[in-house]
Design a protein around this motif. Structure first.
Motif, mmCIF file in Angstrom:
data_model
loop_
_atom_site.group_PDB
_atom_site.id
_atom_site.type_symbol
_atom_site.label_atom_id
_atom_site.label_comp_id
_atom_site.label_asym_id
_atom_site.label_seq_id
_atom_site.Cartn_x
_atom_site.Cartn_y
_atom_site.Cartn_z
ATOM 1 N N GLU A 137 24.789 -6.796 -28.451
ATOM 2 C CA GLU A 137 23.525 -7.140 -27.815
ATOM 3 C C GLU A 137 23.776 -7.606 -26.406
ATOM 4 O OE1 GLU A 137 20.728 -9.682 -29.759
ATOM 5 O OE2 GLU A 137 19.911 -7.736 -30.331
ATOM 6 N N PRO A 138 22.932 -7.152 -25.465
ATOM 7 C CA PRO A 138 23.103 -7.657 -24.107
ATOM 8 C C PRO A 138 22.674 -9.118 -24.027
ATOM 9 C CG PRO A 138 21.190 -6.221 -24.235
ATOM 10 C CD PRO A 138 21.824 -6.206 -25.585
ATOM 11 N N LEU A 139 23.412 -9.899 -23.286
ATOM 12 C CA LEU A 139 23.101 -11.320 -23.131
ATOM 13 C C LEU A 139 23.278 -11.710 -21.678
ATOM 14 C CD1 LEU A 139 25.041 -12.804 -26.188
ATOM 15 C CD2 LEU A 139 22.562 -12.613 -25.942
ATOM 16 N N LEU A 140 22.510 -12.708 -21.261
ATOM 17 C CA LEU A 140 22.607 -13.174 -19.881
ATOM 18 C C LEU A 140 24.030 -13.591 -19.526
ATOM 19 C CD1 LEU A 140 21.341 -13.957 -17.203
ATOM 20 C CD2 LEU A 140 20.642 -16.130 -18.227
ATOM 21 N N ARG A 141 24.715 -14.225 -20.474
ATOM 22 C CA ARG A 141 26.068 -14.690 -20.150
ATOM 23 C C ARG A 141 27.003 -13.521 -19.891
ATOM 24 N NH1 ARG A 141 28.470 -20.096 -22.215
ATOM 25 N NH2 ARG A 141 29.787 -19.370 -20.530
ATOM 26 N N SER B 202 26.045 -10.678 -18.380
ATOM 27 C CA SER B 202 25.724 -10.260 -17.012
ATOM 28 C C SER B 202 26.315 -11.229 -16.004
ATOM 29 C CB SER B 202 24.206 -10.184 -16.822
ATOM 30 O OG SER B 202 23.656 -9.304 -17.766
ATOM 31 N N LEU B 203 26.262 -12.528 -16.324
ATOM 32 C CA LEU B 203 26.860 -13.514 -15.431
ATOM 33 C C LEU B 203 28.358 -13.269 -15.300
ATOM 34 C CD1 LEU B 203 24.988 -16.756 -16.555
ATOM 35 C CD2 LEU B 203 25.001 -15.811 -14.245
ATOM 36 N N HIS C 163 29.980 -12.527 -11.841
ATOM 37 C CA HIS C 163 30.588 -13.692 -11.196
ATOM 38 C C HIS C 163 32.036 -13.975 -11.561
ATOM 39 C CE1 HIS C 163 26.252 -15.492 -10.780
ATOM 40 N NE2 HIS C 163 26.518 -14.608 -9.840
ATOM 41 N N PRO D 8 17.498 -20.378 -17.388
ATOM 42 C CA PRO D 8 17.061 -19.708 -18.617
ATOM 43 C C PRO D 8 16.213 -20.665 -19.454
ATOM 44 C CG PRO D 8 19.423 -19.461 -18.275
ATOM 45 C CD PRO D 8 18.947 -20.445 -17.254
ATOM 46 N N PRO E 277 16.494 -9.151 -26.753
ATOM 47 C CA PRO E 277 17.588 -10.112 -26.537
ATOM 48 C C PRO E 277 17.464 -10.899 -25.229
ATOM 49 C CG PRO E 277 18.390 -7.851 -26.401
ATOM 50 C CD PRO E 277 16.970 -7.781 -26.856
ATOM 51 N N ALA F 96 16.996 -14.298 -26.201
ATOM 52 C CA ALA F 96 18.067 -14.921 -26.986
ATOM 53 C C ALA F 96 18.526 -16.183 -26.261
ATOM 54 C CB ALA F 96 19.228 -13.952 -27.146
ATOM 55 N N PRO F 97 19.103 -17.111 -27.016
ATOM 56 C CA PRO F 97 19.533 -18.358 -26.379
ATOM 57 C C PRO F 97 20.692 -18.148 -25.408
ATOM 58 C CG PRO F 97 20.302 -18.252 -28.657
ATOM 59 C CD PRO F 97 19.349 -17.113 -28.468
ATOM 60 N N PHE F 98 20.707 -18.953 -24.376
ATOM 61 C CA PHE F 98 21.895 -19.084 -23.532
ATOM 62 C C PHE F 98 22.793 -20.068 -24.265
ATOM 63 C CE2 PHE F 98 24.607 -20.519 -20.215
ATOM 64 C CZ PHE F 98 24.591 -19.572 -19.205
ATOM 65 N N ARG F 99 23.921 -19.581 -24.753
ATOM 66 C CA ARG F 99 24.732 -20.425 -25.633
ATOM 67 C C ARG F 99 25.776 -21.171 -24.827
ATOM 68 N NH1 ARG F 99 24.471 -17.765 -31.326
ATOM 69 N NH2 ARG F 99 24.993 -19.896 -31.781
ATOM 70 N N VAL G 121 30.884 -24.559 -17.839
ATOM 71 C CA VAL G 121 30.182 -23.349 -18.236
ATOM 72 C C VAL G 121 30.582 -22.276 -17.231
ATOM 73 C CG1 VAL G 121 27.949 -22.301 -18.701
ATOM 74 C CG2 VAL G 121 28.301 -24.730 -19.153
ATOM 75 N N ALA G 122 31.278 -21.262 -17.728
ATOM 76 C CA ALA G 122 31.882 -20.280 -16.824
ATOM 77 C C ALA G 122 30.832 -19.378 -16.191
ATOM 78 C CB ALA G 122 32.891 -19.432 -17.589
ATOM 79 N N ASP G 123 31.142 -18.866 -15.038
ATOM 80 C CA ASP G 123 30.457 -17.725 -14.407
ATOM 81 C C ASP G 123 29.034 -18.017 -13.923
ATOM 82 O OD1 ASP G 123 32.740 -16.282 -15.159
ATOM 83 O OD2 ASP G 123 31.818 -15.614 -17.033
ATOM 84 N N LEU G 124 28.657 -19.284 -13.789
ATOM 85 C CA LEU G 124 27.294 -19.534 -13.323
ATOM 86 C C LEU G 124 27.128 -19.171 -11.853
ATOM 87 C CD1 LEU G 124 26.341 -22.913 -15.057
ATOM 88 C CD2 LEU G 124 25.617 -20.591 -15.649
ATOM 89 N N LEU H 145 18.574 -8.592 -16.879
ATOM 90 C CA LEU H 145 19.582 -9.643 -16.988
ATOM 91 C C LEU H 145 20.410 -9.740 -15.710
ATOM 92 C CD1 LEU H 145 20.730 -9.123 -20.694
ATOM 93 C CD2 LEU H 145 19.381 -11.000 -19.764
ATOM 94 N N ALA I 135 20.891 -12.955 -13.480
ATOM 95 C CA ALA I 135 22.222 -13.452 -13.122
ATOM 96 C C ALA I 135 22.311 -13.650 -11.614
ATOM 97 C CB ALA I 135 23.295 -12.470 -13.601
ATOM 98 N N LEU J 231 20.341 -16.747 -10.696
ATOM 99 C CA LEU J 231 21.088 -17.954 -11.061
ATOM 100 C C LEU J 231 22.224 -18.212 -10.084
ATOM 101 C CD1 LEU J 231 21.605 -18.034 -14.921
ATOM 102 C CD2 LEU J 231 20.954 -19.931 -13.458
#
Lengths: 797, 426
Positions: free
Chosen positions: A706-710, A712-713, A717, B151, B171, B174-177, B189-192, B229, B233, B236
């Protein structure tokens, strides 16, 4: 147990025989009835030219041919006054059909504990898991879950609490009736109305002395649901289902009023307790009936489009023919073939767990267009990494990790599996090697199978799920309410795994696995040893290692489960969805998408010696596999057109390395290993982020795409990616030094990132953007970043 | 069909209309980035603390000090700031805040297995074989307009609980975990933010090139989601708000200590910082409450951790004036059996259990519902998980019974059954 019957119940077979349509049908086509007894439910269905079925009971003319001994109550309920055999006829316009009614003499007027009372208590909710069927009962009154232990339930109702639950003299004053009718306070609320059929039956049973017929009741042999398959058009509103029990003495009884009905997806089809259901959204689901521990399922589909003629070609694989027939009934078709580049990307991803290299794409382009796909298939099947990709799947289903096995044990197990697949061994024998393994976990792979879990229970559940796709966990505490496994099946299966001794070796990491005939599983209640038995009920000889019996797949049930499961794993890998989905939850209420096709593939797999690669080769050569993307991506039945999928974590990970020219680090892996060839799971946050299975459990659901924002980040980045695209030894640096032609380089970048050349527009835009920048390397660094961040980079077409 | 300028719109500016994230490329005009505060008619956010495994209601928020030993268990009880309401003694700090809480004591359902019960409580909907419902957080993410770049929905704490995910919603909801432990010194928190060495000019050059080369892709839900997304990103990456919010070193050490130097305590602190940074729902998952044996020995330290974190969170929100704007919800999937078993544990008991609410819109300082003398069944105001979910969504300004889009295009009620518990609203 009765294996053949259970197979029929579990797997059924699709009604794909040629019949003349349109037609009308009376369901059931033979109606068994008791003279003077309960009415049975009959319905009339219309099947149009393309197999769609509508309930027309209220429109059809129904009449009895011959003497009038039958009477109707309502439109659907048939009664017989006296024993005999009649024919009834239904007509709709020019269509007509007949059914046979067989009325037997009414045998016994008093309701049967097992056949009438227990099912009724279940149906009105008394013995549900949230009420008296709970582990510890409710309000001091405990029943077995959904009545799976009629003996104990009878004792509790008639004897417990000084028998004050029953009053044989004044049946209606029994607490058993006063509670659910709310004549006295009842925590579960009103469950019963005075005078309704269930109330009457319980009164009669009490009046007859509240007898138990546990020892005399006719054993039930099976349950049928009618119709077994229902395809509804957009106009169909509602349909009624009928349940019939088959008994050991040949009797058949309509139990529609006693069985419990449920739907797997009420948004597609919602049922009330009488078996009457209403259609909702377009889709497919399963309807289940349950009676006396037996389960029967019917497949229900609601099409969103008019049905179509199947487009079947003579040289199609039977997989394609079956799929096209299934789709055409829902108004869909197999889509045309996808283009060559998309096919190569899809195939490489699915077989090797990565995307094609430049060299592979060039070789593919240079091959003759008529045979290049087959040639690519053969090249990849010959690549050992195709075995590695399957090994990864097996390690996931076994939840094999460094934590459980140690690094060496995990490597040995992975090596064993890899060598077995490279040699294309019989998979039944590969699994046998694991099941009967003996010896040190540091000397060979198979004994490590026995180190995956410490407790026999967990090891048996792992085995059932990984090799048979069956979750027997629920049966540990109670008879599985929606499946056939009983507590006893679970215990006897677990007893097989309790015969294995695991002794420490010289090395602290080592365990020595051996069969020990002195070991056994103790029954928690009686304390006596449990006799081992396989899922199909086979028993070992005394002192025999029961693992050998299990590994020989002694019964047809086990053989079928095993073969169908392996076939399903392969189908699911390449078609994006298995015939049974999820792949590791085979149960009566989760039937196969196409049972006949599933059977056929399993049979062929078995007769060809359970070899993986002929099956894989066959599947990747089908039209179904090579389809273009589906035109309306939102809905549509499974396998109608290819779905664009997100790539496996391993492929994304490798693709970053391939495009930047510097692989991402793989901690703990051997030099040159890729995430597909490395069996370990430790310390790879980027892989976890893209959905690699952590292998905490053996559930196939652990791997996600599943695609997730993290994600893409990360692509946008991550320092690790930025460092690589600027690396002085990276691809940008090397290629910009060696290749002066910008357009050539841009094309190369596209081939590597998306497995296709750029379109003319893309090439022109990129070339123009290149011209705007003076620093050539900086442009290609940016292009690398851009391609990594475009959606296509992580997609499988 | 997607608006042809959609991607451009998405990636150029935050102030323009944003295509409905993940709603399959359909531009919904009403959904905008908004920098304004949430209207006072609704809470601006939810902090949902999930105690996984099945917290014993009898040994926490619904003790029965008068019951026989085998029911009341080993914990003593303490009075709270509410007359006649007692908590188990490990919750002594929280007891001091009882006048700020609503303690729902009459939750009840019929699911005795963890996964099914958790689905019911976390989504407000029944577990079905063929359809998974979205979590409260995902429904909030879908239903409320986004504020700024943050998010809307976070899950703190490692959990494989599927009912915390977006269910049938796309998705993008979906939660930002954030799995990492904020109690550790190396927590980050990596990659912000973009990597060092890529200056803004270079970044905008890359984004421009991505727009030019990306526009040719065919319309496809997966690609649309991925494009959305990427735009998020990018947004953000240009805004340090979130990366500052997750930097707990910006809190004074005394503040960090108040929450307890535990993963749960620091997650509660992080949750408050995320809400301040415009998150809509922060769900904290804390497992380990499934005490079939040795309940009293095992539960006490866990409950003390909860006590410290929860009381600090309530006090902290109050001090900052946020308690009147945020809803705090504490739930577990079910309660535990009235009678202590042979192993000094209690088993699963869905027939009666408790939940706690605090914050915006509530008639604080009361209990709602009660259980019978042994805590086995609701005695008054039996409440379903659907009621609790509906009430929570209502407090966030969402219509709990509105229909939202499901796969296949059929609208599905946010919450299938249930009612808003008007009695506990202010």
């Amino acid at each position: 147990m009765i294996p053949t019957l259970l197979i029929a119940l579990l797997f059924g077979s699709a009604a794909s025989d040629p019949v003349e349509r349109p037609r009308i049908l009376i369901e059931p086509s033979v109606i068994y009835i008791q003279a003077g007894g309960d009415p049975v439910t009959v319905m009339v269905l219309h099947e149009d030219a393309l197999g769609r079925i509508t309930d027309i009971t209220s429109e059809a003319e129904i009449q009895e041919l011959g003497t009038r001994a039958l009477s109707w109550s309502g439109a659907l309920r048939l009664r017989a006054d006296h024993p005999g055999t009649w024919t009834i006829e239904a007509r709709l316009g020019v269509l007509k059909t007949e059914a046979l009614v067989m009325a037997s003499p009414r045998a016994d007027t008093s309701p049967s504990w097992c056949d009438d009372i227990i099912p009724r208590l279940a149906r009105i909710g008394c013995s549900s898991g949230g009420c008296h069927g709970a582990e510890s009962g409710k309000g001091g009154f405990k029943l077995s879950l959904l009545g799976d232990d009629p003996g104990s339930d009878h004792l509790r109702i008639t004897l417990e609490r000084r028998a004050r639950r029953v009053d044989r003299e004044h049946p209606e004053e029994s607490l058993l009736l006063r509670k659910p009718t709310l004549r006295v306070a009842h925590g579960g609320g009103r469950r019963l109305e005075v005078g309704d059929a269930t109330h009457e039956a319980i009164v009669q049973w009490l009046a007859a002395g509240a007898p138990s017929d546990l020892s005399s009741a006719t054993p039930i042999q099976g349950l049928d649901i009618h119709p077994r398959e229902l395809l509804a058009g957009p106009a169909t509103q509602s349909v009624r289902f009928v349940a019939r029990a088959r008994y050991a003495n040949g009797a058949v009884r309509d139990v529609t009023d006693l069985a419990m009905f449920s739907s797997n997806d009420p948004t597609v089809f919602e049922l009330d307790e009488s078996g009457q259901g209403r259609f909702g959204r377009v889709g497919e689901t399963v309807v289940m009936a349950r009676f006396r521990g037996e389960v029967a399922v019917a497949r229900v589909a609601r099409g969103g489009r008019p049905p179509a003629e199947p487009r079947v070609f003579a040289d199609d694989d039977p997989i394609d023919q079956a799929t096209e027939r299934r789709l055409a009934r829902l108004g869909e078709h197999l889509h045309g073939p996808t283009d060559d580049y998309a096919f190569l990307r899809r195939l490489t991803h699915d077989l090797l767990g990565r995307f094609p290299t430049l060299e592979e794409i060039r070789a593919f382009e240079n091959a003759p267009s008529g045979t290049r796909r087959d040639a690519a298939i053969e090249t990849m099947l010959a690549d050992a990494q195709s075995s590695d990709r399957f090994v990864l799947g097996f390690l996931e289903s076994l939840h094999a990790t460094e934590d459980r096995l140690g690094e060496k044990g995990l490597r040995l197990l992975a090596d064993f599996l890899r060598q077995s697949l490279v040699a294309d061994r019989d998979l039944g024998e590969v699994v046998r090697d694991l099941l009967v393994a003996e010896g040190s976990t540091l000397e060979s792979g198979p004994p490590n199978f026995w180190k995956l879990e410490r407790e026999p229970t967990a090891q048996s559940e792992l085995t059932a799920q990984a090799f048979f796709g069956v979750r027997i966990q629920c049966a540990q505490c109670h008879h599985h309410p929606f499946d056939r496994w009983t507590e006893q099946d679970h215990r006897r299966f677990t007893a097989i795994f309790a015969t294995v001794a695991k002794r420490p070796g010289k090395d602290p990491r080592e365990e020595i696995i051996a069969f020990d005939s002195e070991r056994s599983l103790r029954d928690p209640r009686s304390g006596r040893p449990v006799r081992p038995g396989t899922l199909g009920g086979a028993e070992p000889a005394p002192k025999q290692d029961p693992r050998h019996l299990l590994a020989s797949l002694p019964s047809p049930l086990e053989r079928d489960l095993f073969d169908r499961h392996i076939v399903n794993i392969v189908v699911s890998r390449f078609f994006g969805r298995g015939l049974v989905d999820p792949i590791d939850d085979v149960r009566a209420s989760n039937p196969s998408l196409d049972p006949a096709l599933h059977d056929e593939l399993a049979k062929e797999f078995r007769t060809q010696g359970r070899r993986l690669w002929p099956l894989v080769r066959r599947i990747v050569r089908t039209r179904t596999y090579a389809q273009a993307q589906r035109s309306s991506p939102e809905t549509g039945p499974p396998w109608a057109g290819a779905m664009r999928r997100q790539a496996d974590a391993e492929a994304v990970f490798s693709a970053i390395g391939a495009l930047t020219g510097r692989a991402l680090p793989l901690p703990g892996a051997k030099r040159g290993a890729s995430p597909v060839t490395h069996p370990g799971t430790a310390g790879l946050a980027a892989l976890d982020l893209f959905g690699r299975a952590p292998r905490l459990t053996s559930c196939a659901c652990e791997r996600t795409r599943e695609p997730l924002l993290r994600q893409s980040l990360h692509l946008s980045h991550a320092t690790a990616i930025e460092e690589r695209l600027r690396d002085p030894d990276g691809r940008v640096a090397r290629r910009t030094r060696a290749e002066p032609d910008d357009r050539q380089l841009i094309s190369e970048w596209y081939l590597l990132a998306f497995s296709r050349p750029p379109t003319p527009t893309e090439l022109n835009r990129a070339t123009k953007a290149r011209a705007d920048v003076t620093d050539r390397a900086a442009f290609f660094e940016d292009l690398t970043w851009v391609l990594i961040n475009l959606p296509e980079f992580v997609c499988v077409p | 069909m997607p608006n042809p300028n959609r991607r451009q719109v998405l990636s150029t500016s935050l102030n323009l209309t944003l295509g409905t994230l993940g709603l399959r490329g359909v531009v919904r005009p009403g959904l905008r980035w908004s920098r304004s505060k949430a209207p006072s008619s609704a809470a601006r956010g939810l902090i949902h603390i999930v105690l996984g495994g099945g917290l014993s209601h009898l040994d926490s928020f619904d003790p029965k000090p008068e019951a026989p030993l085998e029911v009341r268990g080993e914990f003593r009880t303490v009075p709270t700031t509410l007359a006649g309401v007692r908590f188990a003694e490990p919750l002594a700090r929280t007891a001091e805040h009882a006048h700020r809480l609503v303690i729902v004591r009459s939750l009840t359902h019929r699911e005795g297995a963890h996964e099914r019960a958790a689905h019911l409580v976390l989504t407000g909907n029944p577990p079905l074989p063929a359809l998974s419902y979205p979590s409260l957080g995902a429904m909030i993410a879908e239903g409320l307009p986004r504020t700024g770049t943050t998010p809307p929905y976070f899950v703190l704490g490692r959990s494989n609980e599927p009912a915390l995910l977006s269910g049938y919603l796309p998705p993008t909801h979906a939660p930002f975990r954030i799995d990492g432990d904020p109690n550790r010194g190396d927590f980050r928190v990596a990659d912000l933010l973009p990597p060092p060495g890529v200056d803004p000019a270079r970044r905008s050059r890359r984004h421009r090139l991505a727009r030019e080369l990306g526009s040719e892709s065919p319309a496809d839900p997966l690609e649309d989601t991925l494009s959305d997304l990427r735009a998020l990103a990018q947004a953000l990456g240009e805004d340090p708000l979130l990366s500052r919010a997750v930097d707990l070193s910006q809190e004074p050490p005394a503040a960090r200590d108040r929450f307890g130097k535990t993963p749960l305590g620091q997650r509660c602190l992080l949750a408050r910082r995320l809400i301040e940074a415009n998150a809509r729902c922060v769900t904290i998952y804390e497992g380990g409450f499934d005490h079939h044996a040795n309940l009293f020995r095992e539960l006490r330290p866990r409950l003390e951790t909860v006590d410290r974190a929860l009381s600090a969170l309530i006090q902290d929100l109050e001090t900052r004036g946020l308690l009147s704007e945020v809803v705090v919800l504490v739930t577990s999937e079910f309660g535990r059996t009235p009678e202590v078993n042979r192993d000094a544990g209690r088993d699963h008991w869905p027939r009666a259990f408790s939940a706690v609410l605090a914050g915006f819109g509530l008639s604080a300082g009361r209990t709602y519902g009660s259980t019978d003398a042994s805590g086995g069944e609701p005695a008054e105001c039996a409440t379903s998980p659907a009621d609790l979910a509906a009430t929570t969504l209502h407090l966030l300004g969402l219509d709990p019974f509105a229909r939202i889009q499901s796969p296949g295009g059929r609208p599905i009620d946010r919450v299938r059954d249930g009612r808003v518990l008007r009695e506990i609203l202010a």
